[in-house]
Design a protein around this motif. Structure first.
Motif, mmCIF file in Angstrom:
data_model
loop_
_atom_site.group_PDB
_atom_site.id
_atom_site.type_symbol
_atom_site.label_atom_id
_atom_site.label_comp_id
_atom_site.label_asym_id
_atom_site.label_seq_id
_atom_site.Cartn_x
_atom_site.Cartn_y
_atom_site.Cartn_z
ATOM 1 N N GLY A 16 -13.740 63.559 -33.678
ATOM 2 C CA GLY A 16 -13.612 63.306 -32.236
ATOM 3 C C GLY A 16 -12.193 62.871 -31.899
ATOM 4 N N ALA A 17 -11.641 61.968 -32.722
ATOM 5 C CA ALA A 17 -10.286 61.458 -32.476
ATOM 6 C C ALA A 17 -9.276 62.599 -32.562
ATOM 7 C CB ALA A 17 -9.953 60.349 -33.482
ATOM 8 N N ALA A 18 -9.484 63.507 -33.540
ATOM 9 C CA ALA A 18 -8.561 64.647 -33.709
ATOM 10 C C ALA A 18 -8.628 65.558 -32.484
ATOM 11 C CB ALA A 18 -8.921 65.409 -34.975
ATOM 12 N N ILE A 19 -9.846 65.773 -31.965
ATOM 13 C CA ILE A 19 -10.008 66.649 -30.798
ATOM 14 C C ILE A 19 -9.276 66.057 -29.592
ATOM 15 C CG2 ILE A 19 -11.698 67.514 -29.107
ATOM 16 C CD1 ILE A 19 -13.673 67.777 -31.510
ATOM 17 N N PHE A 20 -9.444 64.748 -29.387
ATOM 18 C CA PHE A 20 -8.778 64.125 -28.237
ATOM 19 C C PHE A 20 -7.260 64.084 -28.418
ATOM 20 C CE2 PHE A 20 -12.931 63.142 -26.795
ATOM 21 C CZ PHE A 20 -12.797 63.012 -25.429
ATOM 22 N N PHE A 21 -6.823 63.961 -29.673
ATOM 23 C CA PHE A 21 -5.379 63.952 -29.952
ATOM 24 C C PHE A 21 -4.777 65.322 -29.603
ATOM 25 C CE2 PHE A 21 -1.637 64.274 -32.711
ATOM 26 C CZ PHE A 21 -0.990 63.098 -32.363
ATOM 27 N N LEU A 22 -5.470 66.383 -30.027
ATOM 28 C CA LEU A 22 -4.985 67.746 -29.757
ATOM 29 C C LEU A 22 -5.062 68.066 -28.268
ATOM 30 C CD1 LEU A 22 -6.488 69.709 -32.762
ATOM 31 C CD2 LEU A 22 -4.072 69.214 -32.318
ATOM 32 N N ARG A 23 -6.152 67.612 -27.643
ATOM 33 C CA ARG A 23 -6.303 67.878 -26.212
ATOM 34 C C ARG A 23 -5.126 67.273 -25.450
ATOM 35 N NH1 ARG A 23 -9.957 64.944 -21.757
ATOM 36 N NH2 ARG A 23 -8.313 63.455 -22.218
ATOM 37 N N GLU A 24 -4.763 66.050 -25.828
ATOM 38 C CA GLU A 24 -3.663 65.364 -25.138
ATOM 39 C C GLU A 24 -2.326 66.080 -25.400
ATOM 40 O OE1 GLU A 24 -4.169 62.919 -23.001
ATOM 41 O OE2 GLU A 24 -2.041 62.665 -22.574
ATOM 42 N N TYR A 25 -2.219 66.667 -26.611
ATOM 43 C CA TYR A 25 -0.982 67.361 -26.969
ATOM 44 C C TYR A 25 -0.797 68.623 -26.111
ATOM 45 C CZ TYR A 25 2.615 69.519 -29.861
ATOM 46 O OH TYR A 25 3.780 70.113 -30.303
ATOM 47 N N PHE A 26 -1.894 69.373 -25.956
ATOM 48 C CA PHE A 26 -1.796 70.647 -25.223
ATOM 49 C C PHE A 26 -1.979 70.482 -23.711
ATOM 50 C CE2 PHE A 26 -2.805 72.192 -29.531
ATOM 51 C CZ PHE A 26 -1.707 73.023 -29.698
ATOM 52 N N PHE A 27 -2.866 69.576 -23.304
ATOM 53 C CA PHE A 27 -3.125 69.356 -21.866
ATOM 54 C C PHE A 27 -2.963 67.872 -21.563
ATOM 55 C CE2 PHE A 27 -6.006 72.631 -23.524
ATOM 56 C CZ PHE A 27 -5.545 73.729 -22.832
ATOM 57 N N PRO A 28 -1.736 67.405 -21.494
ATOM 58 C CA PRO A 28 -1.533 65.945 -21.396
ATOM 59 C C PRO A 28 -2.044 65.342 -20.081
ATOM 60 C CG PRO A 28 0.555 67.125 -21.220
ATOM 61 C CD PRO A 28 -0.486 68.152 -21.537
ATOM 62 N N ALA A 41 -2.935 58.128 -32.099
ATOM 63 C CA ALA A 41 -4.324 58.597 -32.052
ATOM 64 C C ALA A 41 -5.191 57.615 -31.250
ATOM 65 C CB ALA A 41 -4.869 58.754 -33.463
ATOM 66 N N ASP A 42 -4.889 56.332 -31.375
ATOM 67 C CA ASP A 42 -5.635 55.311 -30.623
ATOM 68 C C ASP A 42 -5.445 55.505 -29.117
ATOM 69 O OD1 ASP A 42 -7.211 53.732 -32.075
ATOM 70 O OD2 ASP A 42 -6.015 51.892 -31.864
ATOM 71 N N GLU A 43 -4.206 55.779 -28.726
ATOM 72 C CA GLU A 43 -3.913 55.948 -27.295
ATOM 73 C C GLU A 43 -4.612 57.176 -26.724
ATOM 74 O OE1 GLU A 43 0.449 53.823 -26.720
ATOM 75 O OE2 GLU A 43 0.386 55.960 -27.181
ATOM 76 N N THR A 44 -4.590 58.278 -27.473
ATOM 77 C CA THR A 44 -5.229 59.495 -26.948
ATOM 78 C C THR A 44 -6.745 59.347 -26.946
ATOM 79 O OG1 THR A 44 -5.129 60.524 -29.131
ATOM 80 C CG2 THR A 44 -3.368 61.054 -27.610
ATOM 81 N N TRP A 45 -7.270 58.549 -27.861
ATOM 82 C CA TRP A 45 -8.729 58.320 -27.920
ATOM 83 C C TRP A 45 -9.200 57.556 -26.681
ATOM 84 C CZ3 TRP A 45 -13.005 59.958 -30.118
ATOM 85 C CH2 TRP A 45 -14.130 59.142 -30.164
ATOM 86 N N TYR A 46 -8.416 56.552 -26.260
ATOM 87 C CA TYR A 46 -8.830 55.721 -25.123
ATOM 88 C C TYR A 46 -8.261 56.209 -23.789
ATOM 89 C CZ TYR A 46 -10.419 52.309 -28.574
ATOM 90 O OH TYR A 46 -11.078 51.690 -29.599
ATOM 91 N N GLY A 47 -7.312 57.122 -23.816
ATOM 92 C CA GLY A 47 -6.718 57.611 -22.569
ATOM 93 C C GLY A 47 -5.806 56.598 -21.902
ATOM 94 N N LEU A 48 -5.375 55.595 -22.676
ATOM 95 C CA LEU A 48 -4.532 54.529 -22.123
ATOM 96 C C LEU A 48 -3.430 54.204 -23.121
ATOM 97 C CD1 LEU A 48 -7.468 52.222 -21.042
ATOM 98 C CD2 LEU A 48 -5.785 53.135 -19.436
ATOM 99 N N CYS A 49 -2.238 53.886 -22.616
ATOM 100 C CA CYS A 49 -1.191 53.455 -23.544
ATOM 101 C C CYS A 49 -1.532 52.043 -24.029
ATOM 102 C CB CYS A 49 0.186 53.509 -22.885
ATOM 103 S SG CYS A 49 0.495 52.176 -21.711
ATOM 104 N N CYS A 50 -0.951 51.654 -25.146
ATOM 105 C CA CYS A 50 -1.275 50.352 -25.754
ATOM 106 C C CYS A 50 -1.060 49.198 -24.784
ATOM 107 C CB CYS A 50 -0.372 50.136 -26.965
ATOM 108 S SG CYS A 50 -1.220 50.529 -28.463
ATOM 109 N N ALA A 51 0.082 49.236 -24.084
ATOM 110 C CA ALA A 51 0.432 48.121 -23.193
ATOM 111 C C ALA A 51 -0.600 47.994 -22.075
ATOM 112 C CB ALA A 51 1.824 48.338 -22.615
ATOM 113 N N CYS A 52 -0.998 49.123 -21.466
ATOM 114 C CA CYS A 52 -1.970 49.060 -20.365
ATOM 115 C C CYS A 52 -3.336 48.604 -20.873
ATOM 116 C CB CYS A 52 -2.096 50.419 -19.675
ATOM 117 S SG CYS A 52 -0.694 50.770 -18.605
ATOM 118 N N ARG A 53 -3.711 49.061 -22.064
ATOM 119 C CA ARG A 53 -5.024 48.659 -22.606
ATOM 120 C C ARG A 53 -5.055 47.136 -22.798
ATOM 121 N NH1 ARG A 53 -7.303 49.622 -27.843
ATOM 122 N NH2 ARG A 53 -5.431 50.752 -28.402
#
Ligand SMILES: [Zn+2]
Ligand SMILES: [Zn+2]
Length: 248
Positions: A16-28, A41-53
């Motif tokens: 799941g994490a890999a899918i969300f990582f790739l999705r963010e890479y191609f369709f940011p 990978a953590d950021e793409t999994w949650y849809g938030l940058c570390c600072a905002c999270r």
């Protein structure tokens, strides 16, 4: 994916994490709050940058005093909000609202609901799990999603609460025991009219758990939660708690 989830949840999470990582890479989508590029990978999994999270975690923690019944943020009252004090009994035992819905935090719901930023679902689901752990647990309990108004899904294109329920189902019991019959749109109605509009429109399809945790995305007056809780209790539920992402 479901079979993998059952046999090896660890591998399913990695996939799941890999899918969300790739999705963010191609369709940011970028960070749902500040728009920054998501890198780890953590950021793409949650849809938030570390600072905002980190910032939302802290904001959710210091959201100020809440009504001990409906979870609404209190301004000048203490303990219980005016509308719960004047409105008499509520069928639910307590509602917990997870996030502030002011200023920029509104972006979170918009990004999830309207832009279908599914990564945010992972963040919401994790916060819900944290709250559920603290609720008085009974052996017979389950998350009960608040059913959408018929027609709403067609208009919105997807069911945001059901998507969360599917994520939560991997970790906890979920029982879809409520059904909603057609009724007028609630948006323009006040609390009393909302209650009347909904009464009898929420049907219990199967035996509810002894302790039900109702799940919804936005709470406005609490009347939907109230009518759902009343229907569950009439059908045998002993406690009904509510969990809502935002209070409008
Ligand atoms: Zn950010
Ligand atoms: Zn209240």
């Amino acid at each position: 994916m479901n079979l993998l989830q059952k046999r090896c949840p660890w591998a399913a999470r990695r996939l799941g994490a890999a899918i969300f990582f790739l999705r963010e890479y191609f369709f940011p989508f970028g960070c749902a709050l500040c728009g920054a590029s998501l890198i780890t990978a953590d950021e793409t999994w949650y849809g938030l940058c570390c600072a905002c999270r980190e910032e939302i975690d802290a904001a959710a923690g210091r959201a100020g005093e809440r009504c001990d019944l409906c979870g609404k943020p209190l301004i000048s009252e203490h303990g219980r909000c005016l509308s719960c004090r004047n409105g008499g009994e509520r069928a639910f035992d307590r509602v917990t609202v997870l996030f502030p819905y002011t200023g920029k935090y509104r972006k979170l719901l918009k990004a999830y609901k309207f832009s279908k930023n599914l990564a945010l679902g992972h963040y919401f689901a994790e916060k819900i799990e944290e709250v559920v752990k603290d609720l008085p647990g009974e052996p017979d309990w389950a998350i009960v999603p608040v059913p959408p108004r018929p027609g709403k899904i067609k208009k919105a294109g997807w069911d945001q609460v059901e998507y969360l329920a599917r994520l939560l189902e991997k970790e906890m019991p979920v029982l879809r025991c409520l059904k909603r019959l057609p009724s007028k749109v609630q948006k323009e109605l006040n609390r009393e009219d909302r209650m009347n509009n909904l009464r009898g429109r929420i049907v219990v399809k199967q035996k509810p758990p002894e302790t039900a945790i109702l799940l919804d995305d936005v709470m406005t007056t609490g009347s939907t939660m109230d009518v759902c809780a009343a229907a569950l209790k009439e059908s045998g539920a002993k406690q009904v708690y509510g969990l809502c992402l935002f209070y409008d």
